[in-house]
Design a protein around this motif. Sequence first.
Motif, PDB file in Angstrom:
ATOM      1  N   GLN A  48       0.809  -1.151   0.076  1.00 39.02           N
ATOM      2  CA  GLN A  48      -0.108   0.015   0.016  1.00 39.02           C
ATOM      3  C   GLN A  48       0.986   1.181  -0.050  1.00 39.02           C
ATOM      4  O   GLN A  48       1.972   1.364   0.729  1.00 39.02           O
ATOM      5  N   LEU A  49       0.476   2.182  -0.870  1.00 42.05           N
ATOM      6  CA  LEU A  49       1.134   3.529  -0.760  1.00 42.05           C
ATOM      7  C   LEU A  49       0.270   4.515  -0.674  1.00 42.05           C
ATOM      8  O   LEU A  49      -0.817   4.793  -1.027  1.00 42.05           O
ATOM      9  N   TRP A  50       0.852   5.545   0.024  1.00 40.66           N
ATOM     10  CA  TRP A  50      -0.202   6.734   0.243  1.00 40.66           C
ATOM     11  C   TRP A  50       0.788   8.022  -0.401  1.00 40.66           C
ATOM     12  O   TRP A  50       2.006   8.060  -0.269  1.00 40.66           O
ATOM     13  N   PHE A  51      -0.022   8.944  -0.820  1.00 38.13           N
ATOM     14  CA  PHE A  51       0.349  10.234  -1.669  1.00 38.13           C
ATOM     15  C   PHE A  51       0.169  11.489  -0.927  1.00 38.13           C
ATOM     16  O   PHE A  51      -0.872  11.513  -0.309  1.00 38.13           O
ATOM     17  N   SER A  52       0.772  12.500  -1.501  1.00 35.12           N
ATOM     18  CA  SER A  52       0.245  13.887  -0.848  1.00 35.12           C
ATOM     19  C   SER A  52      -1.052  14.425  -1.377  1.00 35.12           C
ATOM     20  O   SER A  52      -1.396  15.643  -0.834  1.00 35.12           O
ATOM     21  N   GLN A  53      -1.669  13.738  -2.295  1.00 35.07           N
ATOM     22  CA  GLN A  53      -2.868  14.294  -2.784  1.00 35.07           C
ATOM     23  C   GLN A  53      -3.989  13.176  -3.324  1.00 35.07           C
ATOM     24  O   GLN A  53      -3.173  12.027  -3.458  1.00 35.07           O
ATOM     25  N   SER A 102       7.638  -0.761  -8.036  1.00 36.43           N
ATOM     26  CA  SER A 102       7.923   0.328  -8.899  1.00 36.43           C
ATOM     27  C   SER A 102       6.303   0.874  -8.789  1.00 36.43           C
ATOM     28  O   SER A 102       5.550  -0.111  -8.837  1.00 36.43           O
ATOM     29  N   TRP A 103       6.078   2.243  -9.169  1.00 39.11           N
ATOM     30  CA  TRP A 103       4.836   2.675  -9.273  1.00 39.11           C
ATOM     31  C   TRP A 103       4.857   3.771  -9.988  1.00 39.11           C
ATOM     32  O   TRP A 103       5.612   4.380 -10.468  1.00 39.11           O
ATOM     33  N   ARG A 104       3.311   3.896 -10.611  1.00 41.24           N
ATOM     34  CA  ARG A 104       3.185   4.910 -11.273  1.00 41.24           C
ATOM     35  C   ARG A 104       1.804   5.557 -11.069  1.00 41.24           C
ATOM     36  O   ARG A 104       0.842   4.745 -10.404  1.00 41.24           O
ATOM     37  N   ALA A 105       1.529   6.684 -10.723  1.00 35.36           N
ATOM     38  CA  ALA A 105       0.374   7.472 -10.391  1.00 35.36           C
ATOM     39  C   ALA A 105       0.260   8.820 -10.811  1.00 35.36           C
ATOM     40  O   ALA A 105       0.964   9.285 -11.283  1.00 35.36           O
ATOM     41  N   VAL A 113       3.221  10.385 -12.408  1.00 33.69           N
ATOM     42  CA  VAL A 113       4.543  10.523 -11.847  1.00 33.69           C
ATOM     43  C   VAL A 113       5.284   8.925 -11.600  1.00 33.69           C
ATOM     44  O   VAL A 113       4.376   8.174 -11.239  1.00 33.69           O
ATOM     45  N   ARG A 114       6.263   8.755 -11.321  1.00 33.58           N
ATOM     46  CA  ARG A 114       6.739   7.375 -11.161  1.00 33.58           C
ATOM     47  C   ARG A 114       7.889   7.196  -9.980  1.00 33.58           C
ATOM     48  O   ARG A 114       8.540   8.474  -9.936  1.00 33.58           O
ATOM     49  N   GLY A 115       8.092   6.121  -9.444  1.00 34.54           N
ATOM     50  CA  GLY A 115       8.878   6.268  -8.489  1.00 34.54           C
ATOM     51  C   GLY A 115       9.357   4.741  -8.268  1.00 34.54           C
ATOM     52  O   GLY A 115       8.513   3.837  -8.719  1.00 34.54           O
ATOM     53  N   ARG A 116      10.117   4.264  -7.224  1.00 37.58           N
ATOM     54  CA  ARG A 116      10.616   3.028  -6.809  1.00 37.58           C
ATOM     55  C   ARG A 116      11.182   3.321  -5.677  1.00 37.58           C
ATOM     56  O   ARG A 116      11.816   4.156  -5.113  1.00 37.58           O
ATOM     57  N   PHE A 117      11.159   2.033  -4.865  1.00 38.74           N
ATOM     58  CA  PHE A 117      11.811   1.821  -3.755  1.00 38.74           C
ATOM     59  C   PHE A 117      12.148   0.529  -3.351  1.00 38.74           C
ATOM     60  O   PHE A 117      11.489  -0.458  -3.987  1.00 38.74           O
ATOM     61  N   ARG A 118      12.851   0.091  -2.442  1.00 37.62           N
ATOM     62  CA  ARG A 118      13.381  -1.225  -2.053  1.00 37.62           C
ATOM     63  C   ARG A 118      12.847  -1.520  -0.564  1.00 37.62           C
ATOM     64  O   ARG A 118      12.874  -0.960   0.232  1.00 37.62           O
TER      65      ARG A 118
END
Length: 125
Positions: A48-53, A102-105, A113-118
């Motif tokens: 689960q990912l949370w975003f600023s908007q 890896s995510w795209r939102a 916007v794309r991002g990734r983390f481990r």
Amino acid sequence: MNRTRVMRATIFTSVVLATLAMAERHLTMIDSRPVAETTVSTIPDTIQLWFSQDLEPTINRIALEGPTGEVKLGKTEPAAGDGSSMMVPVAETLSDGTYTVSWRAAGNDGHPVRGRFRFNVESGR
């Protein structure tokens, strides 16, 4: 001379404030489960990912790659009752090792916007 300093300081402050205001408009990831760049001992069954908007649901995507390649996931969905969060079920049991999310939102401005983390899994099995 003093007037010049005041004018430069005013211009500099205006540029900084305008930059900060524009940065607030862009979507950023603010939290995740599993937490980014940590080691977990309990194998996650969802990401689960949370975003600023609030998110634009048609663009959201989460992918996961592990020590042996791509990990099978369910469908990325908005989290129930939280327009600024998305989640995806993990369709297989993860083994110990390092995983890359890896995510795209897209948010209110519609720009993807794309991002990734481990994160690491050390279950002790």
